[in-house]
Design a protein around this motif. Structure first.
Motif, mmCIF file in Angstrom:
data_model
loop_
_atom_site.group_PDB
_atom_site.id
_atom_site.type_symbol
_atom_site.label_atom_id
_atom_site.label_comp_id
_atom_site.label_asym_id
_atom_site.label_seq_id
_atom_site.Cartn_x
_atom_site.Cartn_y
_atom_site.Cartn_z
ATOM 1 N N ILE A 16 -4.580 12.422 -6.032
ATOM 2 C CA ILE A 16 -4.054 11.415 -6.741
ATOM 3 C C ILE A 16 -4.455 9.970 -5.806
ATOM 4 O O ILE A 16 -5.513 9.424 -6.196
ATOM 5 C CB ILE A 16 -2.636 11.030 -7.206
ATOM 6 N N PHE A 17 -3.610 9.801 -4.803
ATOM 7 C CA PHE A 17 -3.842 8.982 -3.756
ATOM 8 C C PHE A 17 -4.440 9.226 -2.486
ATOM 9 O O PHE A 17 -3.725 9.890 -1.836
ATOM 10 C CB PHE A 17 -2.625 8.036 -3.554
ATOM 11 N N PRO A 18 -5.974 9.011 -2.204
ATOM 12 C CA PRO A 18 -6.327 9.617 -0.970
ATOM 13 C C PRO A 18 -5.699 9.356 0.318
ATOM 14 O O PRO A 18 -5.129 8.262 0.431
ATOM 15 C CB PRO A 18 -7.780 9.107 -0.890
ATOM 16 N N ILE A 52 -4.176 -0.403 9.414
ATOM 17 C CA ILE A 52 -4.512 0.901 9.001
ATOM 18 C C ILE A 52 -5.606 1.740 9.897
ATOM 19 O O ILE A 52 -5.868 2.731 9.873
ATOM 20 C CB ILE A 52 -4.922 0.871 7.569
ATOM 21 N N ARG A 86 -11.114 -0.281 -6.876
ATOM 22 C CA ARG A 86 -12.004 0.522 -7.305
ATOM 23 C C ARG A 86 -11.327 1.426 -8.492
ATOM 24 O O ARG A 86 -10.118 1.988 -8.248
ATOM 25 C CB ARG A 86 -12.570 1.097 -6.510
ATOM 26 N N LEU A 97 -5.243 7.748 3.940
ATOM 27 C CA LEU A 97 -5.812 6.550 4.707
ATOM 28 C C LEU A 97 -5.776 7.495 6.296
ATOM 29 O O LEU A 97 -6.880 7.080 6.977
ATOM 30 C CB LEU A 97 -5.441 5.527 4.696
ATOM 31 N N LEU A 122 -14.020 -2.887 -0.467
ATOM 32 C CA LEU A 122 -13.240 -2.008 -1.501
ATOM 33 C C LEU A 122 -11.707 -2.780 -1.668
ATOM 34 O O LEU A 122 -11.096 -2.796 -2.782
ATOM 35 C CB LEU A 122 -12.866 -0.706 -0.749
ATOM 36 N N LEU A 123 -11.155 -3.475 -0.403
ATOM 37 C CA LEU A 123 -9.947 -4.136 -0.589
ATOM 38 C C LEU A 123 -10.063 -5.231 -1.416
ATOM 39 O O LEU A 123 -9.239 -5.705 -2.028
ATOM 40 C CB LEU A 123 -9.441 -4.422 0.815
ATOM 41 N N LEU A 170 -15.078 -1.289 3.914
ATOM 42 C CA LEU A 170 -13.622 -1.520 3.772
ATOM 43 C C LEU A 170 -12.964 -2.583 3.210
ATOM 44 O O LEU A 170 -12.077 -2.623 2.445
ATOM 45 C CB LEU A 170 -12.756 -0.989 5.016
ATOM 46 N N GLY A 206 -10.301 4.712 -9.807
ATOM 47 C CA GLY A 206 -10.312 6.026 -9.439
ATOM 48 C C GLY A 206 -10.554 7.084 -10.770
ATOM 49 O O GLY A 206 -10.688 6.633 -11.751
ATOM 50 N N ILE A 228 -13.633 6.122 5.137
ATOM 51 C CA ILE A 228 -13.821 4.887 4.822
ATOM 52 C C ILE A 228 -12.933 3.901 5.558
ATOM 53 O O ILE A 228 -13.280 2.749 6.174
ATOM 54 C CB ILE A 228 -13.445 4.513 3.190
ATOM 55 N N VAL A 229 -11.579 4.206 5.967
ATOM 56 C CA VAL A 229 -10.796 3.396 6.686
ATOM 57 C C VAL A 229 -11.297 3.154 8.198
ATOM 58 O O VAL A 229 -11.302 2.301 8.739
ATOM 59 C CB VAL A 229 -9.131 4.001 6.896
ATOM 60 N N CYS A 262 0.891 -1.224 -0.008
ATOM 61 C CA CYS A 262 0.006 -0.071 -0.063
ATOM 62 C C CYS A 262 1.002 1.192 0.155
ATOM 63 O O CYS A 262 0.460 2.243 -0.659
ATOM 64 C CB CYS A 262 -0.918 0.006 1.179
ATOM 65 N N SER A 319 3.519 2.425 -1.344
ATOM 66 C CA SER A 319 3.931 3.036 -2.617
ATOM 67 C C SER A 319 2.954 4.061 -3.223
ATOM 68 O O SER A 319 3.312 5.202 -3.760
ATOM 69 C CB SER A 319 4.239 2.004 -3.773
ATOM 70 N N CYS A 320 1.771 3.951 -3.007
ATOM 71 C CA CYS A 320 0.513 5.142 -3.410
ATOM 72 C C CYS A 320 0.124 5.565 -2.167
ATOM 73 O O CYS A 320 0.207 6.982 -2.518
ATOM 74 C CB CYS A 320 -0.545 4.102 -4.050
ATOM 75 N N HIS A 321 -0.188 5.135 -1.036
ATOM 76 C CA HIS A 321 -0.892 5.823 -0.126
ATOM 77 C C HIS A 321 0.470 6.569 1.074
ATOM 78 O O HIS A 321 -0.056 7.134 2.038
ATOM 79 C CB HIS A 321 -1.983 5.066 0.920
HETATM 80 C C1 HEC Z 1 -1.395 1.765 -7.288
HETATM 81 C C2 HEC Z 1 -1.817 2.499 -6.254
HETATM 82 C C3 HEC Z 1 -2.638 1.915 -4.826
HETATM 83 C C4 HEC Z 1 -2.211 0.970 -4.072
HETATM 84 C C5 HEC Z 1 -0.952 0.046 -4.303
HETATM 85 C C6 HEC Z 1 -3.214 1.091 -2.943
HETATM 86 N N1 HEC Z 1 -4.235 1.706 -3.336
HETATM 87 FE FE1 HEC Z 1 -5.732 2.449 -1.998
HETATM 88 N N2 HEC Z 1 -6.470 3.729 -3.441
HETATM 89 C C7 HEC Z 1 -5.943 4.071 -4.490
HETATM 90 C C8 HEC Z 1 -6.511 5.086 -5.401
HETATM 91 C C9 HEC Z 1 -6.086 5.683 -6.726
HETATM 92 C C10 HEC Z 1 -7.662 5.156 -4.726
HETATM 93 C C11 HEC Z 1 -8.895 6.136 -4.741
HETATM 94 C C12 HEC Z 1 -10.072 5.216 -5.525
HETATM 95 C C13 HEC Z 1 -11.205 6.298 -5.867
HETATM 96 O O1 HEC Z 1 -10.986 7.470 -6.393
HETATM 97 O O2 HEC Z 1 -12.147 5.871 -5.438
HETATM 98 C C14 HEC Z 1 -7.799 4.390 -3.327
HETATM 99 C C15 HEC Z 1 -8.391 4.351 -2.313
HETATM 100 C C16 HEC Z 1 -8.397 3.627 -1.141
HETATM 101 C C17 HEC Z 1 -9.097 3.906 0.170
HETATM 102 C C18 HEC Z 1 -10.401 4.751 0.292
HETATM 103 C C19 HEC Z 1 -9.844 5.997 0.822
HETATM 104 C C20 HEC Z 1 -10.648 7.076 0.803
HETATM 105 O O3 HEC Z 1 -10.893 7.708 2.196
HETATM 106 O O4 HEC Z 1 -11.381 7.066 0.023
HETATM 107 C C21 HEC Z 1 -8.552 3.273 0.965
HETATM 108 C C22 HEC Z 1 -9.307 2.452 2.586
HETATM 109 C C23 HEC Z 1 -7.647 2.502 0.407
HETATM 110 N N3 HEC Z 1 -7.188 2.872 -0.782
HETATM 111 C C24 HEC Z 1 -6.715 1.210 0.970
HETATM 112 C C25 HEC Z 1 -5.548 0.739 0.643
HETATM 113 C C26 HEC Z 1 -4.785 -0.307 1.242
HETATM 114 C C27 HEC Z 1 -5.018 -0.790 2.627
HETATM 115 C C28 HEC Z 1 -3.866 -0.779 0.377
HETATM 116 C C29 HEC Z 1 -2.792 -1.817 0.441
HETATM 117 C C30 HEC Z 1 -3.399 -3.187 0.581
HETATM 118 C C31 HEC Z 1 -3.832 0.110 -0.855
HETATM 119 N N4 HEC Z 1 -5.141 0.982 -0.841
HETATM 120 C C32 HEC Z 1 -3.013 0.023 -2.122
HETATM 121 C C33 HEC Z 1 -4.441 3.406 -5.114
HETATM 122 C C34 HEC Z 1 -3.834 2.282 -4.553
#
Ligand code: HEC
Length: 508
Positions: free
Chosen positions: A436-438, A487, A461, A440, A456-457, A453, A463, A445-446, A422, A424-426
């Motif tokens: 770009i990456f919301p 988280i 989704r 957490l 979503l995992l 939650l 974005g 949502i968390v 996670c 690398s993006c968050h």
């Molecule tokens: C490649 C990039 C990437 C990775 C890796 C990634 N995410 Fe995300 N995540 C995103 C993006 C982009 C969104 C927004 C999606 C949207 O616009 O609905 C998001 C949204 C979320 C959200 C919703 C947050 C909110 O308040 O809207 C959660 C919770 C989340 N990610 C958890 C995780 C977790 C836990 C991991 C690791 C297991 C993870 N993400 C890995 C790109 C990533």
């Protein structure tokens, strides 16, 4: 070359397009500078060979592609649209061109570069870049003539669909003098299996832009299909073609490319190890990768090392990685059909590595990518982006570094899983990347219902604007439980813990 059509070859595009919103980024061009002594920043001890790492160029803006020319100069593209020619002994660099209609955003911009195979008599340079016309993004293969330290006579060879993400794109020339172009699926997964769409493919073109008569279909540029987003492309000394490709949340791949073969995306990721993948593989005769990484490393440029200067690396694919910020040495078997060992160098030392190339001089050149859209924590640093030169030496002037073997990762706790999958993006501190990456940290949502939650995992989704939250259904219930509880209880978040059973129920 003379009869290359001046007009854009209008392809019958039947690719699907995923429309995305965009905004323009500003960038600044670098100035050229002269240097004679390169600064040595590190030494590395291999089994017998001692290496030095020197700074060949600094203060660059995402040097995307490095090509070592027959002229013993390094030809370099910068993502923002500039083409440079760098002296590999002095580091002196000359700006050859700035392409004004390059459209740069995230991973779109000026990307691949390669030279004509008979460059001394036919001084042509091929580049690939994204551009926007009437609000539509295209990916263009353009040819220039090199003349008096500049590039002139731009001529479009081929244009295909583009997007803000998944544009590929590397170029190389085959031993039989064809242009090989590794394209991305333009962020539309149905493209990769479509025979009439040029995205998500290895394309093969004559040097004049026409379709070679011995392509699998003599009416199509497609040489192989079923790719997501290739970032590395190289021929070995035996004439075998290899690619490096980004997986989604799992399964980055190294592939050996065969004529007319199908590599499976989006139905198959990595090895054929799921029931659904076996079914598709049996029907489509798909080819398995030589190598696959889960957790992902984000492989970028690759090169084949054949020189005797660094004997330990002979007959290896060298891979620059973005996410794991390292150079990986993949030792091939004698036939070049299997990877028998992996060693990791420079982990987290120079930041993200965008490209790598081996010169005829036996040196290896790498470029950093710390000014791109998604820099690692602590980057960019002063001097970024840099091109570094790695070569054999006899005397160490720094404490020597060593490579490490790539051990398989076993049984991670919540924090380690977060770092692997996670961060690398968050980002490690849960703050994300604005727009770009919301974040957490503090996310509703968390901290909200565990059902939403988990959902979503499991499903991921799409974005806005070319970004996506990947699906993590491959995590085991126990792993997902510790990850979620991590988280929900980090960075000031305070939410009730979940148990394995809820995840199990949600899955079924
Ligand atoms: C490649 C990039 C990437 C990775 C890796 C990634 N995410 Fe995300 N995540 C995103 C993006 C982009 C969104 C927004 C999606 C949207 O616009 O609905 C998001 C949204 C979320 C959200 C919703 C947050 C909110 O308040 O809207 C959660 C919770 C989340 N990610 C958890 C995780 C977790 C836990 C991991 C690791 C297991 C993870 N993400 C890995 C790109 C990533």
């Amino acid at each position: 070359m003379q009869n290359l059509s001046r007009s854009i070859r209008k392809m019958k595009h039947t690719c699907k397009r995923t429309y995305l919103f965009f905004s323009l980024l500003l960038f600044s061009a670098c100035t050229s500078k002269n240097k004679s002594d390169l600064q040595i920043i590190d030494n590395v001890q291999l089994q017998n060979t001692l290496l030095k790492v020197e700074v060949l160029a600094s203060e660059m803006d995402v040097p995307w592609d490095l090509h070592y020319g027959e002229d013993n100069q390094l030809w370099v593209t910068e993502q923002g649209g500039t083409v440079w020619r760098i002296d590999v002994t002095t580091g002196e660099r000359k700006q050859l061109l700035h392409i004004n209609d390059v459209w740069r955003k995230r991973t779109a911009g000026l990307l691949g570069i390669t030279l004509h195979p008979d460059f001394t008599t036919q001084p042509f340079v091929f580049v690939n870049y994204t551009l926007m016309r009437d609000s539509v993004i295209f990916s263009r293969l353009e040819r220039y003539r090199f003349q008096n330290d500049t590039l002139v006579e731009p001529t479009t060879v081929l244009e295909i669909g583009g997007n803000t993400a998944h544009n590929g794109s590397r170029l190389t020339i085959s031993p039989d003098k064809k242009i090989i172009w590794a394209t991305g699926d333009a962020y539309t997964i149905t493209n990769a299996q479509s025979d009439t769409c040029l995205n998500g493919k290895i394309l093969r073109l004559n040097l004049d832009g026409t379709i070679p008569a011995d392509n699998p279909n003599p009416k199509s540029y497609v040489w192989a299909k079923g790719f997501r987003n290739m970032q590395g492309l190289v021929y070995s000394d035996k004439g075998l073609l290899y690619t490096a490709e980004h997986g989604d949340a799992i399964e980055d791949e190294i592939n050996h490319i065969n004529k007319g073969a199908n590599y499976g995306w989006p139905v198959i990721e990595g090895f054929h190890n799921l029931e659904s993948e076996h079914v598709f593989a049996a029907k489509e005769h798909t080819v398995e990768p030589l190598y696959s990484w889960t957790p992902v490393v984000a492989p970028s440029g690759i090169t084949f090392y054949v020189h005797t200067a660094i004997p330990e690396w002979k007959n290896s694919l060298l891979v620059g990685t973005l996410k794991t910020q390292s150079v990986r040495v993949l030792k091939l078997n004698d036939a070049g059909t299997a990877i028998v060992n992996e060693e990791v160098f420079f982990a987290d030392r120079y930041g993200r590595i965008r490209d790598i190339c081996a010169g005829k001089d036996g040196a290896v050149y790498i470029s950093t990518s710390n000014r791109d859209w998604n820099p690692a924590s602590g980057f960019p640093k002063q001097g970024d982006d840099r091109i570094l030169k790695i070569s054999a030496t006899t005397k160490a002037i720094h404490p020597v570094l060593k490579g490490s073997s790539a051990g398989a990762v076993t049984k991670l706790n919540g924090e380690e899983l977060y770092k692997q999958y996670c961060a690398s993006c968050h980002k490690p501190d849960g703050t994300g990347v604005q727009g770009i990456f919301p974040a957490l940290k503090g996310s509703a949502i968390v901290n909200g219902s565990s059902q939403e939650l988990i959902d979503l995992l499991l499903k991921g989704r799409k974005g806005k604007d070319g970004s996506a939250m990947p699906a993590f259904s491959f995590l085991k219930d126990e792993e997902m439980r510790s990850l979620i509880n991590y988280i929900r209880n980090s960075w000031g978040n305070k939410a009730a813990s979940v148990n394995k059973e809820i995840i199990f129920q949600k899955r079924s």
